[in-house]
Each structure stands twice: as structure tokens, then as C-alpha cells.
Design a protein around this motif. Structure first.
Motif, PDB file in Angstrom:
ATOM      1  N   ALA A  42       0.841  -1.205   0.000  1.00 16.99           N
ATOM      2  CA  ALA A  42       0.000   0.000   0.000  1.00 16.99           C
ATOM      3  C   ALA A  42       0.875   1.253   0.000  1.00 16.99           C
ATOM      4  N   ALA A  45       2.436   1.514  -3.477  1.00 17.96           N
ATOM      5  CA  ALA A  45       1.447   1.991  -4.453  1.00 17.96           C
ATOM      6  C   ALA A  45       1.250   3.501  -4.323  1.00 17.96           C
ATOM      7  N   GLU A  72      -3.434  -7.409  -6.940  1.00 16.03           N
ATOM      8  CA  GLU A  72      -4.078  -6.214  -6.388  1.00 16.03           C
ATOM      9  C   GLU A  72      -3.119  -5.027  -6.397  1.00 16.03           C
ATOM     10  N   ASP A  76      -3.781  -1.597  -8.330  1.00 12.51           N
ATOM     11  CA  ASP A  76      -3.860  -0.360  -7.540  1.00 12.51           C
ATOM     12  C   ASP A  76      -2.842   0.684  -7.998  1.00 12.51           C
TER      13      ASP A  76
END
Length: 151
Positions: A42, A45, A72, A76
Motif C-alpha cells: 500500500a 502503491a 491487487e 492499484d
């Protein structure tokens, strides 16, 4: 976690990363490393989405190409795989416990007009070293010829 280098010519950001190792070889949601990998991805990203220039994201992700973590993250961050899903296992079987299966856990990913015209592996075999032939790393290296597509 990521190292970001901005090149002046061409104007491209190279983002290198090395996520925490998952010695379990399990990238399912139930695995103990899943929350940490998800949090690291995360952040990565956000870094990728925050650069204004086209980007190359590469490194030892320590997640399997077939995992939901990888798919994912790529979605993303709006990334494309330089190997288009065809990269072989990049962690050498010789360094795994007996019976374990090697996986592709290293990647060259592109975004924002950076395209790969060729991708291959390097240091796949043993190399001449001082004492005897051996591997230069526990990973097989990746190489891609990249270009910046016109807008």
C-alpha cells in the motif's frame, strides 16, 4: 522501503523496493506475513501513484506472481509487468527447504508510458567465482530493455 531515483533524461522515476521475506512460501490471506506485505505494498502503491513522471518499479517483492497481493498491487498502482507474466521462478530452488517450490518473486514493472520491448533473465547459471563456479545470488536476475512511448 522504496528508493526513488528521478532521471532527468528521459524524465523517468526508477523505484526500487525490497519487501520483507516470506520464508513460509504462502501468500494467502491467512498467512502471518500477509498483513505486513499488504501494508508495504500500500505504501509502495502510494509512492508510485505520487510520482508525476513515468516510472519503472523493480526489485525483490518477496511475493508470488500468482498471489492476490501481486495482482491487487499491480492494479492499484496501474503497473504493467515487463515480462507479461512469463518470468520464471526467480528464487533458486537450491536455497529452499527440500520439497519446496520456487516462485517468481522479483519484478520489473512499468507505468506512465514506459514500455518493455524485451525482457530476459541474467545470472541464471553458475558463474566463475574466486574459489569455484557458483551463483552470484540466491535470486536469478532480471533485465528489460525499456523505452518511453511517445505521448
Amino acid at each position: 522501503m522504496p528508493l526513488v531515483t528521478r532521471l532527468a533524461r528521459p524524465e523517468v522515476c526508477v523505484i526500487n523496493t525490497h519487501l520483507v521475506a516470506n520464508r513460509d512460501g504462502d501468500w494467502s490471506r491467512a498467512n502471518r506475513f500477509y498483513p505486513l506485505h499488504r501494508a508495504q505494498l500500500a505504501v509502495l502503491a502510494r509512492v508510485v501513484n505520487g510520482v508525476a513522471a513515468p516510472a519503472v518499479v523493480c526489485g525483490d517483492f518477496n511475493i508470488d506472481r500468482e498471489s492476490s497481493l501481486f495482482s491487487e498491487f499491480v492494479e492499484d498502482a496501474g503497473l504493467a509487468d515487463a515480462f507479461e507474466g512469463t518470468c520464471p521462478a526467480t528464487f533458486r530452488a537450491e536455497y529452499l527447504p527440500a520439497g519446496e517450490t520456487p516462485h517468481c518473486i522479483d519484478f520489473i514493472l512499468t507505468a506512465g508510458g514506459v514500455k518493455a520491448e524485451a525482457a530476459t533473465v541474467v545470472f541464471a547459471g553458475k558463474e566463475p567465482l574466486d574459489s569455484a563456479p557458483g551463483y552470484v545470488s540466491d535470486h536469478i536476475g532480471l533485465r528489460a530493455r525499456l523505452f518511453l512511448a511517445p505521448p
